[in-house]
Scaffold this motif. Structure first.
Motif, PDB file in Angstrom:
ATOM      1  N   TYR A 265      -4.635   4.417 -55.188  1.00 34.55           N
ATOM      2  CA  TYR A 265      -5.056   3.807 -53.918  1.00 34.55           C
ATOM      3  C   TYR A 265      -4.638   2.328 -53.873  1.00 34.55           C
ATOM      4  CZ  TYR A 265      -8.212   1.585 -50.551  1.00 34.55           C
ATOM      5  OH  TYR A 265      -8.721   0.823 -49.520  1.00 34.55           O
ATOM      6  N   ILE A 266      -4.841   1.602 -55.010  1.00 39.37           N
ATOM      7  CA  ILE A 266      -4.481   0.178 -55.072  1.00 39.37           C
ATOM      8  C   ILE A 266      -2.981   0.004 -54.889  1.00 39.37           C
ATOM      9  CG2 ILE A 266      -4.328  -1.821 -56.638  1.00 39.37           C
ATOM     10  CD1 ILE A 266      -7.049  -0.849 -57.821  1.00 39.37           C
ATOM     11  N   ARG A 267      -2.203   0.885 -55.558  1.00 43.02           N
ATOM     12  CA  ARG A 267      -0.744   0.790 -55.424  1.00 43.02           C
ATOM     13  C   ARG A 267      -0.302   1.006 -53.972  1.00 43.02           C
ATOM     14  NH1 ARG A 267      -0.871   3.195 -60.630  1.00 43.02           N
ATOM     15  NH2 ARG A 267      -0.821   5.305 -59.756  1.00 43.02           N
ATOM     16  N   GLN A 268      -0.938   1.987 -53.272  1.00 48.52           N
ATOM     17  CA  GLN A 268      -0.611   2.252 -51.863  1.00 48.52           C
ATOM     18  C   GLN A 268      -0.923   1.034 -50.990  1.00 48.52           C
ATOM     19  OE1 GLN A 268      -2.903   5.729 -50.897  1.00 48.52           O
ATOM     20  NE2 GLN A 268      -1.479   7.158 -51.903  1.00 48.52           N
ATOM     21  N   GLN A 269      -2.107   0.446 -51.230  1.00 46.21           N
ATOM     22  CA  GLN A 269      -2.514  -0.712 -50.431  1.00 46.21           C
ATOM     23  C   GLN A 269      -1.604  -1.908 -50.694  1.00 46.21           C
ATOM     24  OE1 GLN A 269      -5.142  -0.733 -48.039  1.00 46.21           O
ATOM     25  NE2 GLN A 269      -4.805   1.454 -48.446  1.00 46.21           N
ATOM     26  N   GLU A 270      -1.235  -2.104 -51.963  1.00 44.61           N
ATOM     27  CA  GLU A 270      -0.354  -3.232 -52.297  1.00 44.61           C
ATOM     28  C   GLU A 270       1.030  -3.061 -51.666  1.00 44.61           C
ATOM     29  OE1 GLU A 270      -0.618  -3.216 -56.556  1.00 44.61           O
ATOM     30  OE2 GLU A 270      -2.230  -4.711 -56.593  1.00 44.61           O
ATOM     31  N   ARG A 271       1.533  -1.790 -51.635  1.00 39.12           N
ATOM     32  CA  ARG A 271       2.831  -1.531 -50.986  1.00 39.12           C
ATOM     33  C   ARG A 271       2.755  -1.827 -49.488  1.00 39.12           C
ATOM     34  NH1 ARG A 271       3.181   2.991 -54.597  1.00 39.12           N
ATOM     35  NH2 ARG A 271       2.420   4.415 -52.961  1.00 39.12           N
ATOM     36  N   PHE A 272       1.611  -1.406 -48.884  1.00 36.40           N
ATOM     37  CA  PHE A 272       1.416  -1.654 -47.446  1.00 36.40           C
ATOM     38  C   PHE A 272       1.390  -3.156 -47.166  1.00 36.40           C
ATOM     39  CE2 PHE A 272      -1.457  -2.577 -43.919  1.00 36.40           C
ATOM     40  CZ  PHE A 272      -0.899  -1.825 -42.888  1.00 36.40           C
ATOM     41  N   ILE A 273       0.624  -3.906 -47.983  1.00 33.90           N
ATOM     42  CA  ILE A 273       0.510  -5.365 -47.784  1.00 33.90           C
ATOM     43  C   ILE A 273       1.869  -6.031 -47.943  1.00 33.90           C
ATOM     44  CG2 ILE A 273      -0.489  -7.479 -48.781  1.00 33.90           C
ATOM     45  CD1 ILE A 273      -2.909  -5.643 -49.606  1.00 33.90           C
ATOM     46  N   GLU A 274       2.588  -5.644 -49.029  1.00 34.47           N
ATOM     47  CA  GLU A 274       3.886  -6.252 -49.304  1.00 34.47           C
ATOM     48  C   GLU A 274       4.879  -5.980 -48.161  1.00 34.47           C
ATOM     49  OE1 GLU A 274       6.452  -8.599 -51.215  1.00 34.47           O
ATOM     50  OE2 GLU A 274       4.375  -8.214 -51.870  1.00 34.47           O
ATOM     51  N   ARG A 275       4.761  -4.778 -47.568  1.00 37.13           N
ATOM     52  CA  ARG A 275       5.717  -4.380 -46.531  1.00 37.13           C
ATOM     53  C   ARG A 275       5.447  -5.053 -45.188  1.00 37.13           C
ATOM     54  NH1 ARG A 275       7.025   1.902 -44.904  1.00 37.13           N
ATOM     55  NH2 ARG A 275       8.635   1.468 -43.339  1.00 37.13           N
ATOM     56  N   PHE A 276       4.146  -5.211 -44.855  1.00 36.21           N
ATOM     57  CA  PHE A 276       3.833  -5.628 -43.486  1.00 36.21           C
ATOM     58  C   PHE A 276       3.217  -7.020 -43.366  1.00 36.21           C
ATOM     59  CE2 PHE A 276       3.611  -0.923 -43.175  1.00 36.21           C
ATOM     60  CZ  PHE A 276       4.661  -0.754 -42.276  1.00 36.21           C
ATOM     61  N   LYS A 277       2.991  -7.743 -44.481  1.00 33.01           N
ATOM     62  CA  LYS A 277       2.325  -9.042 -44.369  1.00 33.01           C
ATOM     63  C   LYS A 277       3.155 -10.077 -43.593  1.00 33.01           C
ATOM     64  CE  LYS A 277       3.919 -10.831 -48.861  1.00 33.01           C
ATOM     65  NZ  LYS A 277       3.471 -11.315 -50.181  1.00 33.01           N
ATOM     66  N   ALA A 278       4.482  -9.890 -43.554  1.00 26.96           N
ATOM     67  CA  ALA A 278       5.339 -10.843 -42.844  1.00 26.96           C
ATOM     68  C   ALA A 278       5.532 -10.481 -41.365  1.00 26.96           C
ATOM     69  CB  ALA A 278       6.694 -10.939 -43.537  1.00 26.96           C
ATOM     70  N   LYS A 279       5.112  -9.251 -40.954  1.00 24.05           N
ATOM     71  CA  LYS A 279       5.292  -8.821 -39.564  1.00 24.05           C
ATOM     72  C   LYS A 279       4.067  -9.221 -38.753  1.00 24.05           C
ATOM     73  CE  LYS A 279       8.507  -5.010 -40.195  1.00 24.05           C
ATOM     74  NZ  LYS A 279       8.806  -3.614 -39.811  1.00 24.05           N
ATOM     75  N   ALA A 280       4.319  -9.886 -37.641  1.00 23.84           N
ATOM     76  CA  ALA A 280       3.210 -10.384 -36.813  1.00 23.84           C
ATOM     77  C   ALA A 280       2.338  -9.255 -36.303  1.00 23.84           C
ATOM     78  CB  ALA A 280       3.773 -11.191 -35.637  1.00 23.84           C
ATOM     79  N   SER A 281       2.947  -8.111 -35.957  1.00 20.26           N
ATOM     80  CA  SER A 281       2.182  -7.002 -35.372  1.00 20.26           C
ATOM     81  C   SER A 281       1.274  -6.321 -36.396  1.00 20.26           C
ATOM     82  CB  SER A 281       3.133  -5.963 -34.761  1.00 20.26           C
ATOM     83  OG  SER A 281       3.998  -5.471 -35.771  1.00 20.26           O
ATOM     84  N   LYS A 282       1.631  -6.439 -37.667  1.00 15.89           N
ATOM     85  CA  LYS A 282       0.846  -5.764 -38.722  1.00 15.89           C
ATOM     86  C   LYS A 282       0.123  -6.760 -39.637  1.00 15.89           C
ATOM     87  CE  LYS A 282       2.260  -1.426 -37.968  1.00 15.89           C
ATOM     88  NZ  LYS A 282       1.344  -0.312 -37.716  1.00 15.89           N
TER      89      LYS A 282
END
Length: 639
Positions: A265-282
């Motif tokens: 679960y932590i790995r999934q959340q970290e991948r999500f954060i890493e992928r979308f933290k720079a996108k304004a919409s996400k």
């Protein structure tokens, strides 16, 4: 509930021993307190005993609670009093009152005032209520249960070695009967008969008992709960040690799954954060995910315990069928006979456990087999036998200036440093411990190094004297696994019944100077002994000498009473003599009546028969008079 530990935290400096841990102890609990070495078991006992204070949480006890704590620190106690007197200090109040009664008895010889008689009567009743009349008998009973002979009871405490002193102090603690009895490694100081006696005693103990022990056989028979110090927390289990092992395995499995699921679960959340933290919409969603991870209560990775390192023996050469023969062996120490005209044979494949009470000569017999002890008789060594002998005195052969790893390398086993370090890990030497100098090690640590040296020898015949004394449960289990695969033969002395039960295929016992062999496992031997005891039980006299209870202080005796006592004692002696004469006469006449030749003379037969009947009547009268005089002497307090 006797004691409640509520959310306690305890630290040694920066090191956290316990964190937010709770434990409720009730009357009737028999708890096995377990955990790896260094996790804080003894520390926890000292917290309960009030020696250490917690930095957080509370330790609550019921009012007036008494705690008895058996541990190594007790050895600082010194005295020249007899061990019976030391044991009786458990009854301190009764002993003090007994002295007061003795003083009152002397005063009553000259002062028979009503006030003094009333005080004497009240103190006498109080003495009775405290168990004063039976305290000496109870103390003797417990000391004898723990392995002392009746003759030992009058010997000074200072004459005994450390192990025997610990038995005296254990006896005193048992006799105090505290509400909570805490025992830190009690079986280390006991032989098998004493351990069995302690088990029977503790099973019926009225208060709570907390036991720290590496003797899993003892725990299995003794406890109804297990508390484990694990990952700085207390984990509680119901049932025996065997029940704990089953439930613990399930808990570890569940924790492992929970940990793995959370990590995914932590790995999934970290991948999500890493992928979308720079996108304004996400970005808002990524921020929320980061906060969720920060708030997440992490599941710790389950500790499966020490790694299962395999200990392998390399047997250098195959011995002959017979490794050692003992013929007509006699061994004495002064007037003490250990072995007398006895013999035995050790064959290839034998794994013999030499068991029995301390002082029976088990270690002496090991030395006789090794050829290091002088004796009378014949010892015939077998062909191609390579022996390795582990005993406490072997510690002297360690090279003090060597590091531990150097000491093992010097044995010439040909094993790599990695293999040697793995083996040392089994014996509780991990990491940089292997570079410690032998000279700075404690006695227990030196013993473990010596045992490791024995393990890596290429001997085909091992002799092991108390090899488990300084090992924890995991190391004992590893040693058992190694000896199970060992292709050589061995003779061992051990009071650890679990170890014996899992290693030996023959049992030797020294009985009246003879080596008695039982071909079978320890469990089979135990069953055999039970059947033997049951067969001998009906009408078996109790030959064990017991110490008489302490005599109660007596009230003053009047002159008239003294005269009557003298008359009754004189009559009692006369009746005893008369009964002895009549019984001898009865036996003589009975023998005459049993002779067939007497029936040829009718007159003679009638005379003997009449005399026999007359003696019987006289015996009946004399016995009645004897009983009456005895009862009167009891009333007068002189029987």
């Amino acid at each position: 509930m006797l004691i409640a530990l509520q959310d306690i935290t305890f630290e040694f400096g920066a090191r956290v021993i316990l964190e937010n841990s709770s434990w409720h102890i009730n009357s009737g609990d028999r708890v096995g307190l377990i955990g790896l070495n260094g996790t804080g078991k003894s520390t926890l006992l000292r917290i309960i005993n009030g020696e250490y204070s917690v930095s957080k949480g509370s330790v609550n006890k019921i009012k007036g609670l008494t705690i008895g704590f058996f541990n190594q620190d007790l050895l600082s106690f010194e005295t020249d009093e007899s061990i019976l007197k030391v044991g009786m200090t458990a009854f301190a109040a009764a002993v003090k009152l007994e002295k007061e009664l003795e003083a009152l008895t002397k005063r009553l010889e000259t002062d028979e005032s009503e006030a003094l008689l009333l005080e004497y009567s009240e103190k006498l009743h109080e003495f009775d209520t405290m168990g004063g009349y039976t305290m000496e008998h109870k103390t003797a009973q417990v000391l004898e249960g723990l392995g002392f002979s009746t003759n030992d009871l009058s010997r000074p405490y200072s004459e005994f070695s450390g192990g025997w002193r610990m038995r005296v102090l254990l006896a005193r603690l048992i006799l105090q009967q505290p509400d909570v009895l805490m025992l830190d490694e009690p079986t280390n100081h006991l032989d098998l008969p004493s351990i069995e006696w302690l088990e029977k005693y503790l099973v019926g103990y009225n208060g709570a008992v907390i036991i720290v022990s590496h003797d899993r056989y003892f725990l299995d028979r003794m406890v109804n709960k297990i508390t484990e110090v694990y990952q700085q927390e207390l984990h509680h289990y119901s049932g025996s040690y065997e029940d704990y092992e089953i439930e613990k395995a399930l808990r570890v499995e569940m924790q492992t799954r929970a940990f793995e699921n959370q990590q995914e679960y932590i790995r999934q959340q970290e991948r999500f954060i890493e992928r979308f933290k720079a996108k304004a919409s996400k970005a808002a969603q990524a921020q929320s995910a980061m906060k969720r991870l920060d708030r997440l209560e992490r599941v710790e990775q389950a500790d499966g315990g020490p790694s299962k390192i395999r200990i392998n023996f390399n047997v250098d050469r195959q011995p002959g069928k017979i490794l050692c023969t003992l013929k007509d062996i006699t061994k004495k120490f002064g007037t003490l006979t250990i072995l007398e005209h006895t013999g035995a044979e050790i064959n290839r494949g034998d794994k013999i456990a030499l068991i029995g009470a301390n002082g029976k000569g088990k270690s002496t017999l090991l030395r006789v087999i090794a050829g290091t002890e002088p004796f009378e008789g014949e010892r015939i060594p077998g062909h191609n036998v390579v022996t390795s002998f582990y005993a406490q005195h072997q510690l002297e052969s360690l090279t003090l200036d060597y590091e531990i790893i150097e000491e093992l390398k010097s044995c010439g086993s040909g094993r790599s440093e990695q293999e040697l370090r793995g083996l040392l890990g089994c014996f509780l030497f991990s990491g940089d411990d292997v570079f410690k100098k032998i000279r700075i090690l404690s006695g227990g640590e030196k013993a473990r190094v010596a045992l490791a040296k024995t393990i890596i020898s290429q001997a085909n015949f091992l002799m092991l004297d108390e090899p488990t004394n300084h090992l924890d449960m995991n190391s004992v289990q590893m040693l058992i696994d190694a000896l199970d695969k060992y292709e050589g033969s061995l003779v061992l002395v051990s009071h650890d019944r679990y170890f014996v039960a899992n290693t030996a295929n023959k049992i030797w016992e020294i009985v009246d100077g003879e080596i008695k062999e039982f071909k079978g496992s320890y469990a089979e031997w135990e069953e055999f002994k039970k059947r033997q005891a049951a067969a001998m039980a009906p009408g078996k006299p109790d030959k064990k000498e017991k110490a008489a209870p302490v005599a109660a202080p007596k009230p003053p005796v009047s002159n008239d009473q003294k005269k009557e006592i003298l008359q009754q004692q004189k009559q009692f002696q006369q009746l005893e003599n008369q009964l002895a004469t009549l019984n001898a006469k009865k036996e003589q006449l009975g023998n005459e009546l049993a002779n067939p030749a007497i029936y040829a003379d009718k007159q003679k037969y009638k005379e003997v028969e009449a005399a026999f009947n007359k003696v019987n009547k006289e015996l009946e009268v004399a016995n009645k008079q004897y009983e009456q005089v005895f009862e009167r002497l009891v009333e007068l307090g002189e029987a």
